[in-house]
Design a protein around this motif. Structure first.
Motif, PDB file in Angstrom:
ATOM      1  N   LEU A  22       0.786  -1.317   0.085  1.00  0.00           N
ATOM      2  CA  LEU A  22       0.122   0.115  -0.027  1.00  0.00           C
ATOM      3  C   LEU A  22       0.696   1.308  -0.067  1.00  0.00           C
ATOM      4  O   LEU A  22       0.474   2.309  -0.706  1.00  0.00           O
ATOM      5  CB  LEU A  22      -0.893   0.060   1.148  1.00  0.00           C
ATOM      6  N   MET A  23       1.885   1.305   0.593  1.00  0.00           N
ATOM      7  CA  MET A  23       2.825   2.466   0.735  1.00  0.00           C
ATOM      8  C   MET A  23       3.668   2.425  -0.463  1.00  0.00           C
ATOM      9  O   MET A  23       3.838   3.877  -0.791  1.00  0.00           O
ATOM     10  CB  MET A  23       3.919   2.345   1.980  1.00  0.00           C
ATOM     11  N   GLU A  24       3.888   1.597  -1.267  1.00  0.00           N
ATOM     12  CA  GLU A  24       4.543   1.756  -2.709  1.00  0.00           C
ATOM     13  C   GLU A  24       3.738   1.186  -3.713  1.00  0.00           C
ATOM     14  O   GLU A  24       4.292  -0.006  -4.127  1.00  0.00           O
ATOM     15  CB  GLU A  24       5.891   1.066  -2.454  1.00  0.00           C
ATOM     16  N   PRO A  25       2.571   1.746  -4.049  1.00  0.00           N
ATOM     17  CA  PRO A  25       1.681   1.092  -4.912  1.00  0.00           C
ATOM     18  C   PRO A  25       2.313   1.160  -6.407  1.00  0.00           C
ATOM     19  O   PRO A  25       2.744   1.997  -6.742  1.00  0.00           O
ATOM     20  CB  PRO A  25       0.187   1.699  -4.887  1.00  0.00           C
ATOM     21  N   ALA A  26       1.949  -0.018  -7.135  1.00  0.00           N
ATOM     22  CA  ALA A  26       2.366   0.022  -8.611  1.00  0.00           C
ATOM     23  C   ALA A  26       1.332   0.207  -9.340  1.00  0.00           C
ATOM     24  O   ALA A  26       0.354  -0.468  -9.519  1.00  0.00           O
ATOM     25  CB  ALA A  26       3.271  -1.057  -9.217  1.00  0.00           C
ATOM     26  N   GLY A  27       1.356   1.157 -10.270  1.00  0.00           N
ATOM     27  CA  GLY A  27       0.663   1.317 -11.585  1.00  0.00           C
ATOM     28  C   GLY A  27      -0.993   1.880 -10.947  1.00  0.00           C
ATOM     29  O   GLY A  27      -0.725   2.740 -10.133  1.00  0.00           O
ATOM     30  N   ARG A  28      -1.992   1.280 -11.551  1.00  0.00           N
ATOM     31  CA  ARG A  28      -3.247   2.066 -10.968  1.00  0.00           C
ATOM     32  C   ARG A  28      -3.786   1.833  -9.459  1.00  0.00           C
ATOM     33  O   ARG A  28      -3.165   0.879  -8.876  1.00  0.00           O
ATOM     34  CB  ARG A  28      -4.256   1.721 -11.894  1.00  0.00           C
ATOM     35  N   ARG A  29      -4.470   2.526  -8.832  1.00  0.00           N
ATOM     36  CA  ARG A  29      -4.603   2.565  -7.464  1.00  0.00           C
ATOM     37  C   ARG A  29      -6.247   2.261  -7.312  1.00  0.00           C
ATOM     38  O   ARG A  29      -6.857   2.601  -6.102  1.00  0.00           O
ATOM     39  CB  ARG A  29      -4.249   3.284  -6.630  1.00  0.00           C
ATOM     40  N   ASP A  30      -7.187   2.036  -8.422  1.00  0.00           N
ATOM     41  CA  ASP A  30      -8.430   2.177  -8.186  1.00  0.00           C
ATOM     42  C   ASP A  30      -9.055   0.813  -7.914  1.00  0.00           C
ATOM     43  O   ASP A  30     -10.226   0.646  -7.738  1.00  0.00           O
ATOM     44  CB  ASP A  30      -9.157   2.628  -9.332  1.00  0.00           C
ATOM     45  N   GLY A  31      -8.379  -0.637  -7.982  1.00  0.00           N
ATOM     46  CA  GLY A  31      -8.952  -1.413  -7.332  1.00  0.00           C
ATOM     47  C   GLY A  31      -8.564  -2.040  -6.080  1.00  0.00           C
ATOM     48  O   GLY A  31      -8.901  -1.613  -4.866  1.00  0.00           O
ATOM     49  N   LEU A  32      -7.746  -3.125  -5.890  1.00  0.00           N
ATOM     50  CA  LEU A  32      -7.194  -3.692  -4.629  1.00  0.00           C
ATOM     51  C   LEU A  32      -6.559  -2.674  -3.700  1.00  0.00           C
ATOM     52  O   LEU A  32      -7.013  -2.616  -2.389  1.00  0.00           O
ATOM     53  CB  LEU A  32      -6.370  -4.559  -4.664  1.00  0.00           C
ATOM     54  N   HIS A  33      -5.954  -1.627  -4.317  1.00  0.00           N
ATOM     55  CA  HIS A  33      -5.405  -0.514  -3.368  1.00  0.00           C
ATOM     56  C   HIS A  33      -6.425   0.426  -2.749  1.00  0.00           C
ATOM     57  O   HIS A  33      -5.793   1.071  -1.728  1.00  0.00           O
ATOM     58  CB  HIS A  33      -4.234   0.235  -4.194  1.00  0.00           C
TER      59      HIS A  33
END
Length: 285
Positions: A109-120
């Motif tokens: 969560l602190m270093e998300p890769a790519g898009r953030r609209d799903g699991l993150h």
């Protein structure tokens, strides 16, 4: 890597009322999703208030009246399992426990890769959803829903009404201990023009009018602005955050869900006063 998201909430309504809110389409379309279908064999929701809100992402697994709802939900190509359990609370009302598998770990969560609209998004999506469920079953005004659609604005703008005079609500925006109650952790605040403010953006205050306006910005271009207007002992609170990088509406949506969940708790804090307790809690490590 994956983790399990666990949340517990106490709702001031009986399990039968909460279960109906979870399983009746009209209720779901009021507090939860833009579109919803619920039958003995199907549970589905989609639309702009849902992360990755295309239809066909859910599959009903188990439904036990007034006790349990379990469904599969595909996000980022991963099938997760959501379980909502209801139990009558000792002091009355309902204890709701939510568990969802397959969510990112805290490090991810602190270093998300790519898009953030799903699991993150789930760590902010579910607290807001539970807050709106509580408002619905308890007969209170609903906090606005979060817009997760790809065409959403690049800035966040929220308006809510809070019980209390503007001076009282303003204090909840600048007192670190009060911020910790509704936002989840203490912010660093120097309540004056030019003072430091670390809440949503870590920067300096450039507008400071107690009971009326609070605005601050950071060196990366983020701007947070609060405006307060009072009437009949209540406050119309307007929140705006801008400066998100171009082309990242999902980033703004993730933050919007978090702000909305916090503002729902701010409303509860001012409504309940000394009887306030956090709506949702997570298991202690």
């Amino acid at each position: 890597m994956s983790d399990v998201l666990d949340l517990t909430a106490r709702l001031d309504a009986p399990p039968a009322t909460v279960y109906r809110a979870l399983t009746e389409p009209e209720a779901l379309r009021t507090w939860f999703a833009e579109h919803a279908e619920a039958t003995p064999d199907r549970f589905a929701f989609w639309g702009r208030y849902t992360p990755q809100g295309e239809p066909g992402r859910q599959r009903l697994l188990v439904a036990e009246t007034d006790r349990l709802l379990r469904f599969a939900w595909v996000l980022d190509g991963t099938e997760t399992t959501v379980e909502l359990r209801l139990a009558e609370a000792e002091s009355g009302g309902t204890t709701l426990t939510l568990a969802q598998t397959g969510v990112p770990t805290m490090a991810e969560l602190m270093e998300p890769a790519g898009r953030r609209d799903g699991l993150h998004t789930l760590h902010t999506f579910w607290p807001l959803a539970i807050a709106r469920l509580a408002e619905y079953v308890e007969g209170r005004e609903l906090t606005p829903a979060c817009d997760f659609s790809p065409s959403r604005p690049a800035e966040i703008r929220i308006e809510v009404t809070v019980d209390g005079a503007p001076e009282e609500v303003f204090e909840s925006l600048v007192d670190p201990k009060r911020i910790a109650r509704w936002f989840g952790w203490e912010a660093e605040v120097e309540p004056r023009l030019g003072g430091r403010m670390a809440l949503g953006a870590d920067g300096r205050i450039f507008e400071f009018e107690p009971g009326r306006t609070l605005a601050y910005s950071d060196e990366e271009g983020a701007i947070v602005r609060w405006e307060l207007a009072g009437s009949a002992g209540r406050t119309r609170l307007t929140f705006v955050q801008s400066g998100f990088p171009a082309g990242e509406p999902d980033n703004a949506a993730q933050h919007e869900a978090g702000w909305l969940g916090g503002l729902a708790e701010l409303k509860r804090l001012h409504t309940l006063g000394e009887s306030w307790r956090p709506l949702t809690t997570e298991p202690e490590d």
